[in-house]
Each structure stands twice: as structure tokens, then as C-alpha cells.
Scaffold this motif. Structure first.
Motif: not given
Length: 138
Positions: A11-18, A97-104
């Protein structure tokens, strides 16, 4: 320029965007996509949706942003050369609102090219599947 070594499966990144409805309005203004399902709760529900949904291309933009921010933070001199996905479920954006979680995660690493498998979720649901991005050394 060459890429650093990447381990397949890492896993090289995880992040979350509101994601707020105001973000969707700004995206609609910039893109010209003012479909009411993205902006008006009543219209979205009349169309059979649970609430307002984010534009698909907005969601893809968040994934691209996640990749580019990871590359910059890691000091990796590379660019996205391919990006593909299928929309699995919409990103539902309630009034709060919500969030989008992204993992690479590294899927393949060959020479100056790395393929990243992307997982993007919102409210516990996969919103893109499958999603892949290829980065190539600049």
C-alpha cells in the motif's frame, strides 16, 4: 529518471477527501454539468436516487489528486500515463456531506512503470471498481 523500487502488493497511500454539496456546485459551474441529480435533493430522489450524488468525473478527479499528492509527498518524479475505472456506485452526498476514501496498492512494477490498483469507497461502499493508474518516470 528512474522510479524507486516498489514492492508488489504494498500500500503506497491512503487518504480521505471530504465531499460537500458546495463542492458539487463548484464542479458543476466549472464543468458545465448542472444535471440536477448532482445539485438538487428533490430531483435526485425523483430520479430514484437516495440523495444528491457526486459527478463521476469529480470522483475520478479526487483519485487523480490522491495519486499526484502521494507522488509529490514521496518525492517520486513520475506522471500518470494511464488511468482507467468503472463506476460501481455513486458517491451519495447528504446535506451534511460525506467522504471519499482512496487507497493505492502496487499491482505491477516493471522498470520505469508502476501500475497502482486503486480502491475508492464512500460510506463503506466501493464507488470505483476496478480502478487502475499507471505511473511512469518523468
Amino acid at each position: 529518471m528512474t522510479l524507486p523500487e516498489f514492492e508488489v502488493g504494498a500500500v503506497v497511500f491512503t487518504t480521505s477527501f471530504p465531499v460537500e454539496r458546495a463542492d458539487l456546485q463548484r464542479y458543476a459551474d466549472a464543468s458545465g454539468d448542472d444535471n440536477p441529480i448532482h445539485l438538487d435533493e428533490a430531483a435526485a430522489k425523483a430520479a430514484g436516487l437516495p440523495d444528491v450524488i457526486a459527478h463521476g468525473m469529480y470522483t475520478m478527479g479526487l483519485v487523480s489528486r490522491a495519486i499526484l499528492e502521494w507522488l509529490a509527498a514521496a518525492g517520486v518524479d513520475a506522471r500518470i500515463t494511464e488511468f482507467s475505472t468503472r463506476f460501481a456506485k455513486p458517491v451519495v452526498v447528504p446535506a451534511g456531506g460525506t467522504a471519499v476514501e482512496v487507497e493505492g496498492k502496487v499491482r505491477k512494477a516493471e522498470g520505469d512503470t508502476v501500475e497502482i490498483a486503486i480502491t475508492a469507497t464512500s460510506a463503506g461502499e466501493k464507488v470505483l471498481a476496478p480502478a487502475r493508474a499507471t505511473i511512469t518516470a518523468s
